[in-house]
Scaffold this motif. Structure first.
Motif, PDB file in Angstrom:
ATOM      1  N   THR A 107      14.000   2.764  -1.933  1.00 19.84           N
ATOM      2  CA  THR A 107      12.944   1.595  -1.531  1.00 19.84           C
ATOM      3  C   THR A 107      12.666   1.095  -3.100  1.00 19.84           C
ATOM      4  O   THR A 107      12.494   1.704  -3.868  1.00 19.84           O
ATOM      5  N   GLU A 108      12.222  -0.238  -2.845  1.00 22.84           N
ATOM      6  CA  GLU A 108      11.760  -0.833  -4.164  1.00 22.84           C
ATOM      7  C   GLU A 108      10.626  -1.694  -3.826  1.00 22.84           C
ATOM      8  O   GLU A 108      10.442  -2.949  -4.339  1.00 22.84           O
ATOM      9  N   LEU A 109       9.480  -0.858  -3.208  1.00 19.54           N
ATOM     10  CA  LEU A 109       8.116  -1.467  -3.074  1.00 19.54           C
ATOM     11  C   LEU A 109       7.524  -1.976  -4.362  1.00 19.54           C
ATOM     12  O   LEU A 109       7.670  -1.274  -5.352  1.00 19.54           O
ATOM     13  N   THR A 110       7.074  -3.245  -4.417  1.00 19.72           N
ATOM     14  CA  THR A 110       6.444  -3.735  -5.797  1.00 19.72           C
ATOM     15  C   THR A 110       4.828  -3.271  -5.535  1.00 19.72           C
ATOM     16  O   THR A 110       4.236  -3.760  -4.625  1.00 19.72           O
ATOM     17  N   PRO A 111       4.392  -2.394  -6.324  1.00 22.35           N
ATOM     18  CA  PRO A 111       3.054  -1.822  -6.137  1.00 22.35           C
ATOM     19  C   PRO A 111       1.884  -2.874  -6.300  1.00 22.35           C
ATOM     20  O   PRO A 111       1.905  -3.637  -7.314  1.00 22.35           O
ATOM     21  N   ARG A 112       1.313  -2.984  -5.367  1.00 20.89           N
ATOM     22  CA  ARG A 112       0.023  -3.792  -5.335  1.00 20.89           C
ATOM     23  C   ARG A 112      -1.241  -2.988  -5.541  1.00 20.89           C
ATOM     24  O   ARG A 112      -2.181  -3.313  -6.285  1.00 20.89           O
ATOM     25  N   MET A 113      -0.920  -1.857  -5.115  1.00 18.72           N
ATOM     26  CA  MET A 113      -2.024  -0.536  -5.468  1.00 18.72           C
ATOM     27  C   MET A 113      -1.595   0.782  -5.288  1.00 18.72           C
ATOM     28  O   MET A 113      -0.413   1.000  -4.422  1.00 18.72           O
ATOM     29  N   THR A 114      -1.827   1.630  -6.132  1.00 11.99           N
ATOM     30  CA  THR A 114      -1.375   2.910  -6.047  1.00 11.99           C
ATOM     31  C   THR A 114      -2.606   3.727  -5.992  1.00 11.99           C
ATOM     32  O   THR A 114      -3.695   3.796  -6.039  1.00 11.99           O
ATOM     33  N   MET A 115      -2.028   5.056  -4.984  1.00 11.86           N
ATOM     34  CA  MET A 115      -3.226   5.906  -4.750  1.00 11.86           C
ATOM     35  C   MET A 115      -2.573   7.409  -4.656  1.00 11.86           C
ATOM     36  O   MET A 115      -1.191   7.614  -4.612  1.00 11.86           O
ATOM     37  N   THR A 116      -3.414   8.446  -4.970  1.00 10.92           N
ATOM     38  CA  THR A 116      -2.535   9.748  -5.058  1.00 10.92           C
ATOM     39  C   THR A 116      -2.876  10.490  -3.634  1.00 10.92           C
ATOM     40  O   THR A 116      -2.397  11.828  -3.919  1.00 10.92           O
ATOM     41  N   GLU A 117      -3.188  10.106  -2.621  1.00 12.49           N
ATOM     42  CA  GLU A 117      -3.406  10.987  -1.454  1.00 12.49           C
ATOM     43  C   GLU A 117      -3.302   9.849  -0.273  1.00 12.49           C
ATOM     44  O   GLU A 117      -3.544   8.798  -0.263  1.00 12.49           O
ATOM     45  N   PRO A 118      -2.650  10.593   0.934  1.00 13.06           N
ATOM     46  CA  PRO A 118      -2.071   9.514   1.910  1.00 13.06           C
ATOM     47  C   PRO A 118      -3.288   8.759   2.800  1.00 13.06           C
ATOM     48  O   PRO A 118      -3.021   7.794   3.477  1.00 13.06           O
ATOM     49  N   ASP A 119      -4.332   9.577   2.868  1.00 11.89           N
ATOM     50  CA  ASP A 119      -5.443   9.051   3.892  1.00 11.89           C
ATOM     51  C   ASP A 119      -6.063   7.606   3.349  1.00 11.89           C
ATOM     52  O   ASP A 119      -6.129   6.634   4.053  1.00 11.89           O
ATOM     53  N   GLY A 120      -6.104   7.651   1.859  1.00  5.98           N
ATOM     54  CA  GLY A 120      -6.542   6.307   1.361  1.00  5.98           C
ATOM     55  C   GLY A 120      -5.484   5.231   1.538  1.00  5.98           C
ATOM     56  O   GLY A 120      -5.761   3.944   1.763  1.00  5.98           O
ATOM     57  N   MET A 121      -4.393   5.803   1.439  1.00  7.51           N
ATOM     58  CA  MET A 121      -3.209   4.735   1.881  1.00  7.51           C
ATOM     59  C   MET A 121      -3.321   4.033   3.111  1.00  7.51           C
ATOM     60  O   MET A 121      -2.836   2.792   3.255  1.00  7.51           O
ATOM     61  N   VAL A 122      -3.363   4.947   4.114  1.00  6.24           N
ATOM     62  CA  VAL A 122      -3.579   4.565   5.317  1.00  6.24           C
ATOM     63  C   VAL A 122      -4.466   3.436   5.651  1.00  6.24           C
ATOM     64  O   VAL A 122      -4.456   2.456   6.359  1.00  6.24           O
ATOM     65  N   GLN A 123      -5.718   3.606   5.077  1.00  5.06           N
ATOM     66  CA  GLN A 123      -6.959   2.781   5.232  1.00  5.06           C
ATOM     67  C   GLN A 123      -6.452   1.450   4.569  1.00  5.06           C
ATOM     68  O   GLN A 123      -6.683   0.312   5.040  1.00  5.06           O
ATOM     69  N   MET A 124      -5.763   1.456   3.430  1.00  6.28           N
ATOM     70  CA  MET A 124      -5.357   0.180   2.837  1.00  6.28           C
ATOM     71  C   MET A 124      -4.469  -0.617   3.624  1.00  6.28           C
ATOM     72  O   MET A 124      -4.472  -1.792   3.894  1.00  6.28           O
ATOM     73  N   VAL A 125      -3.570   0.201   4.215  1.00  8.32           N
ATOM     74  CA  VAL A 125      -2.376  -0.475   5.140  1.00  8.32           C
ATOM     75  C   VAL A 125      -3.269  -1.130   6.291  1.00  8.32           C
ATOM     76  O   VAL A 125      -2.943  -2.172   6.803  1.00  8.32           O
TER      77      VAL A 125
END
Length: 306
Positions: free
Chosen positions: A215-233
């Motif tokens: 995968t080649e996602l262009t980072p708009r935001m990076t995080m170190t744990e999945p719960d925060g990623m879920v909220q951003m999505v």
């Protein structure tokens, strides 16, 4: 005849190479553990440990004695735990480890029914995204993935975990949907960064035909744990690659949709880990069987495949 406390202090001190760590495991003071071991040495007439500022080292006699008694001690402790309960029911503190998000969504909701059935058990949850050392940490069980099966630990698989690409319907509206993982470079990425190495985690996805693409996602935001990623999505900030358990409720409610439905990464199994005693304590056996049955009844193994 030696007391059980003397033998237990010796075995745990040998396993952990420390009176202090053994004391923490046994809920005693380091002085009490040291006293118990010293009394055992006096009674046997041999030195079992070489003591130094760097820790404890077994003597040759200590090595032989540990091999002779450790298995028997585990069996005795398991037998005691199995019978010294209220009316033969599981009882006592049950020290457990799991990731916070997984525990919140799939494990803690089981606790009311579990405690109704086993009121003498007191779950002691330790919620952390780190993997723990079951033996050294004194845990009765851990639930997660990728644990090393060190000597004395076994695993009971509950389900397989897939990593998939997800986004909100609103974010995708008006955009051309990707046809293969390489197309994700045109989307805003919510990307995982390793808390240990600091590196971004780029994953390879595979399809049913066995093809694999990075995968080649262009980072708009990076995080170190999945719960925060879920909220951003969920806020419509972009696309993320996440394990199905992290997003299952949102997929089933329609708040999130799966992109590239034919592509996923196999992240291995989610399992119950526990000590491999021949006589498993009744409280641990009760939890293992209860969680496994609940996963079957909820068909989570199938649902985790998305």
């Amino acid at each position: 005849m030696e007391t059980l406390s003397n033998l237990e202090s010796f075995v745990r001190s040998a396993e952990l190479a420390s009176f202090s760590e053994a004391a923490r495991r046994l809920a005693l003071t380091p002085a009490a553990v040291s006293r118990n071991v010293a009394q055992l040495e006096r009674n046997l007439g041999v030195r079992l440990f070489q003591r130094s500022t760097r820790g404890l080292t077994l003597t040759e006699a200590g090595e032989r004695f540990l091999q002779a008694v450790s298995g028997g001690l585990d069996s005795i402790q398991a037998a005691i735990a199995g019978v010294s309960t209220q009316a033969g029911q599981p009882a006592g503190t049950l020290k457990l480890s799991a990731a916070p998000g997984f525990a919140r969504d799939f494990l803690l909701p089981l606790m009311p029914a579990f405690l109704d059935r086993y009121p003498a058990v007191r779950p002691d949850w330790h919620l952390d995204n780190r993997q723990v050392d079951l033996i050294a940490g004194g845990y009765d069980a851990a639930i997660g993935g990728g644990f090393e099966l060190t000597p004395g630990v076994v695993a009971r698989e509950l389900a397989r975990i897939k990593i998939i690409a997800v986004a909100t319907p609103g974010y995708l509206r008006g955009r051309r949907l990707p046809r293969q993982p390489a197309d994700l470079r045109d989307f805003d990425g919510i990307v995982m960064r390793s808390a240990i190495t600091g590196r971004l985690r780029h994953m390879a996805l595979r399809n049913g035909a066995g093809q694999e693409q990075l995968t080649e996602l262009t980072p708009r935001m990076t995080m170190t744990e999945p719960d925060g990623m879920v909220q951003m999505v969920l806020m419509g900030m972009g696309v993320a690659l996440l394990a199905v358990p992290n997003v299952l409720q949102y997929l089933e409610s329609g708040q999130l949709v799966r992109i590239l439905p034919d592509w996923a990464d196999d992240a291995g199994a989610i399992s119950l880990y526990f000590a491999s005693h021949k006589l498993l304590p009744a409280k641990t056996r009760a939890l293992v069987d209860f969680v496994a049955q609940s996963f079957r009844e909820q068909e989570l193994a199938r649902r985790f495949l998305a």
